[in-house]
Write a protein that holds these residues in place. Structure first.
Motif, PDB file in Angstrom:
ATOM      1  N   TYR A 184       0.863  -1.166   0.000  1.00  0.00           N
ATOM      2  CA  TYR A 184       0.000   0.000   0.000  1.00  0.00           C
ATOM      3  C   TYR A 184       0.903   1.220   0.000  1.00  0.00           C
ATOM      4  CZ  TYR A 184      -3.648   3.283   1.473  1.00  0.00           C
ATOM      5  OH  TYR A 184      -4.525   4.333   1.540  1.00  0.00           O
ATOM      6  N   ALA A 185       0.495   2.259  -0.764  1.00  0.00           N
ATOM      7  CA  ALA A 185       1.344   3.443  -0.908  1.00  0.00           C
ATOM      8  C   ALA A 185       0.630   4.721  -0.456  1.00  0.00           C
ATOM      9  CB  ALA A 185       1.800   3.573  -2.351  1.00  0.00           C
ATOM     10  N   GLY A 186      -0.454   4.563   0.263  1.00  0.00           N
ATOM     11  CA  GLY A 186      -1.171   5.718   0.787  1.00  0.00           C
ATOM     12  C   GLY A 186      -2.199   6.281  -0.185  1.00  0.00           C
ATOM     13  N   SER A 187      -3.160   6.991   0.333  1.00  0.00           N
ATOM     14  CA  SER A 187      -4.207   7.648  -0.469  1.00  0.00           C
ATOM     15  C   SER A 187      -4.932   6.677  -1.381  1.00  0.00           C
ATOM     16  CB  SER A 187      -3.590   8.792  -1.305  1.00  0.00           C
ATOM     17  OG  SER A 187      -2.990   9.751  -0.465  1.00  0.00           O
ATOM     18  N   GLY A 188      -5.070   5.463  -0.936  1.00  0.00           N
ATOM     19  CA  GLY A 188      -5.802   4.464  -1.705  1.00  0.00           C
ATOM     20  C   GLY A 188      -5.045   3.832  -2.846  1.00  0.00           C
ATOM     21  N   THR A 189      -3.772   4.083  -2.941  1.00  0.00           N
ATOM     22  CA  THR A 189      -2.990   3.560  -4.059  1.00  0.00           C
ATOM     23  C   THR A 189      -2.096   2.400  -3.640  1.00  0.00           C
ATOM     24  OG1 THR A 189      -1.104   5.048  -3.774  1.00  0.00           O
ATOM     25  CG2 THR A 189      -2.947   5.859  -5.098  1.00  0.00           C
ATOM     26  N   TRP A 190      -1.696   1.605  -4.608  1.00  0.00           N
ATOM     27  CA  TRP A 190      -0.889   0.412  -4.383  1.00  0.00           C
ATOM     28  C   TRP A 190       0.246   0.385  -5.395  1.00  0.00           C
ATOM     29  CZ3 TRP A 190      -2.321  -3.181  -0.531  1.00  0.00           C
ATOM     30  CH2 TRP A 190      -3.519  -2.883   0.116  1.00  0.00           C
ATOM     31  N   VAL A 191       1.335  -0.302  -5.010  1.00  0.00           N
ATOM     32  CA  VAL A 191       2.470  -0.387  -5.905  1.00  0.00           C
ATOM     33  C   VAL A 191       3.064  -1.794  -5.835  1.00  0.00           C
ATOM     34  CG1 VAL A 191       4.088   0.531  -4.178  1.00  0.00           C
ATOM     35  CG2 VAL A 191       4.639   0.684  -6.623  1.00  0.00           C
ATOM     36  N   PHE A 192       3.446  -2.330  -6.997  1.00  0.00           N
ATOM     37  CA  PHE A 192       4.094  -3.628  -7.076  1.00  0.00           C
ATOM     38  C   PHE A 192       5.600  -3.455  -7.274  1.00  0.00           C
ATOM     39  CE2 PHE A 192       0.797  -6.843  -7.195  1.00  0.00           C
ATOM     40  CZ  PHE A 192      -0.341  -6.126  -7.518  1.00  0.00           C
ATOM     41  N   GLY A 193       6.317  -4.508  -6.945  1.00  0.00           N
ATOM     42  CA  GLY A 193       7.730  -4.550  -7.236  1.00  0.00           C
ATOM     43  C   GLY A 193       7.969  -4.917  -8.692  1.00  0.00           C
ATOM     44  N   GLY A 194       9.233  -4.858  -9.080  1.00  0.00           N
ATOM     45  CA  GLY A 194       9.591  -5.163 -10.449  1.00  0.00           C
ATOM     46  C   GLY A 194       9.571  -6.649 -10.780  1.00  0.00           C
ATOM     47  N   GLY A 195       9.478  -7.471  -9.748  1.00  0.00           N
ATOM     48  CA  GLY A 195       9.425  -8.919  -9.960  1.00  0.00           C
ATOM     49  C   GLY A 195      10.802  -9.563  -9.910  1.00  0.00           C
ATOM     50  N   THR A 196      10.848 -10.783  -9.395  1.00  0.00           N
ATOM     51  CA  THR A 196      12.080 -11.552  -9.307  1.00  0.00           C
ATOM     52  C   THR A 196      11.852 -12.943  -9.874  1.00  0.00           C
ATOM     53  OG1 THR A 196      12.820 -10.387  -7.319  1.00  0.00           O
ATOM     54  CG2 THR A 196      13.799 -12.551  -7.754  1.00  0.00           C
ATOM     55  N   LYS A 197      12.691 -13.342 -10.806  1.00  0.00           N
ATOM     56  CA  LYS A 197      12.592 -14.681 -11.382  1.00  0.00           C
ATOM     57  C   LYS A 197      13.438 -15.633 -10.555  1.00  0.00           C
ATOM     58  CE  LYS A 197      13.256 -17.352 -15.623  1.00  0.00           C
ATOM     59  NZ  LYS A 197      11.873 -17.879 -15.586  1.00  0.00           N
ATOM     60  N   LEU A 198      12.779 -16.607  -9.955  1.00  0.00           N
ATOM     61  CA  LEU A 198      13.471 -17.619  -9.170  1.00  0.00           C
ATOM     62  C   LEU A 198      13.726 -18.844 -10.033  1.00  0.00           C
ATOM     63  CD1 LEU A 198      14.563 -19.046  -6.644  1.00  0.00           C
ATOM     64  CD2 LEU A 198      12.192 -19.612  -6.051  1.00  0.00           C
ATOM     65  N   THR A 199      14.995 -19.230 -10.123  1.00  0.00           N
ATOM     66  CA  THR A 199      15.377 -20.435 -10.846  1.00  0.00           C
ATOM     67  C   THR A 199      15.868 -21.471  -9.843  1.00  0.00           C
ATOM     68  OG1 THR A 199      16.027 -19.148 -12.792  1.00  0.00           O
ATOM     69  CG2 THR A 199      16.871 -21.396 -12.622  1.00  0.00           C
ATOM     70  N   VAL A 200      15.293 -22.661  -9.921  1.00  0.00           N
ATOM     71  CA  VAL A 200      15.743 -23.773  -9.084  1.00  0.00           C
ATOM     72  C   VAL A 200      16.656 -24.637  -9.944  1.00  0.00           C
ATOM     73  CG1 VAL A 200      15.053 -25.724  -7.655  1.00  0.00           C
ATOM     74  CG2 VAL A 200      13.620 -23.678  -7.741  1.00  0.00           C
TER      75      VAL A 200
END
Lengths: 120, 110
Positions: free
Chosen positions: B93-109
């Protein structure tokens, strides 16, 4: 069970609009908030906005303000996301996701996604 | 609203543990307890793995754990399994009703 089922894939020309639907079942539609999130090919998730299905309150990401309209039909338990003035960069999978208001609960569940392709 | 910062990729061998970081600011991660982690397999919708920073939804393996300190959250996966290979996103949550995602991480096993 709680389920969100979205409308099918769309192909639109640049400048057109697209309206994606998200039909909810298995819970009281008006007790939750519906968010919309998109994901361009190979890119990250991007939050677009939400609608409180109960009172109709809406919030949009600044990035999409003026181009996105989120609505709902409480009688049919459906949320809609309309994006106008489409350009190629809007090609993405669009997801709806439910969240319980006034809690720390997450986006859960998500719809299956709707691919929108913008191409001339 | 800028995306939260995650490493582009991490890798580990089966049985090992890995940690994915998610760095935001005092306007988002550092100010709210609305921090969640999502797992996304190719062609599938995201699935919540951690919420409120460290809570696991029912049905999620206890090999997944989360923590937060100041402006940085972390997701740890212990006892890596092949099916853990996926993309992982943090969200705040980023305040004032807004949301933010991360850039994403690719996990390799490996």
């Amino acid at each position: 069970q709680v389920q969100l089922v979205q409308s099918g894939a769309e192909v639109k020309q640049p400048g057109a609009s697209v309206k994606v639907s998200c039909k909810a079942s298995g819970y009281t539609f008006t007790s939750y908030i519906m968010h919309w999130v998109r994901q361009a090919p190979g890119q990250r998730l991007e939050w677009m906005g939400w609608i409180n299905a109960g009172n109709g309150e809406i919030k949009y990401s600044q990035k999409f303000q003026g181009r996105v309209t989120i609505t709902r039909d409480t009688s049919a338990s459906i949320a809609y996301m309309e994006l106008s003035s489409l350009r190629s960069e809007d090609t993405a999978v669009y997801y709806c996701a439910r969240r319980e208001p006034n809690t720390n609960n997450p986006f859960d569940p998500w719809g299956q996604g709707t691919l929108v392709t913008v191409s001339s | 609203q800028s995306a939260l910062t995650q490493p582009a990729s991490v890798s580990g061998s089966p049985g090992q543990s890995i940690t994915i970081s998610c760095t935001g600011s005092s306007s988002d991660v550092g100010s709210y307890n609305h921090l969640s982690w999502y797992q996304q397999h190719p062609g599938k919708a995201p699935k919540v793995m951690i919420y409120e920073g460290s809570k696991r939804p029912s049905g999620v393996s206890n090999r997944f754990s989360g923590s937060k300190s100041a402006n940085t959250a972390s997701l740890t996966i212990s006892g890596l399994q092949p099916e853990d290979e996926a993309d992982y996103y943090c969200c705040s949550y980023a305040g004032s009703g807004t949301w933010v995602f991360g850039g994403g991480t690719k996990l390799t096993v490996l």
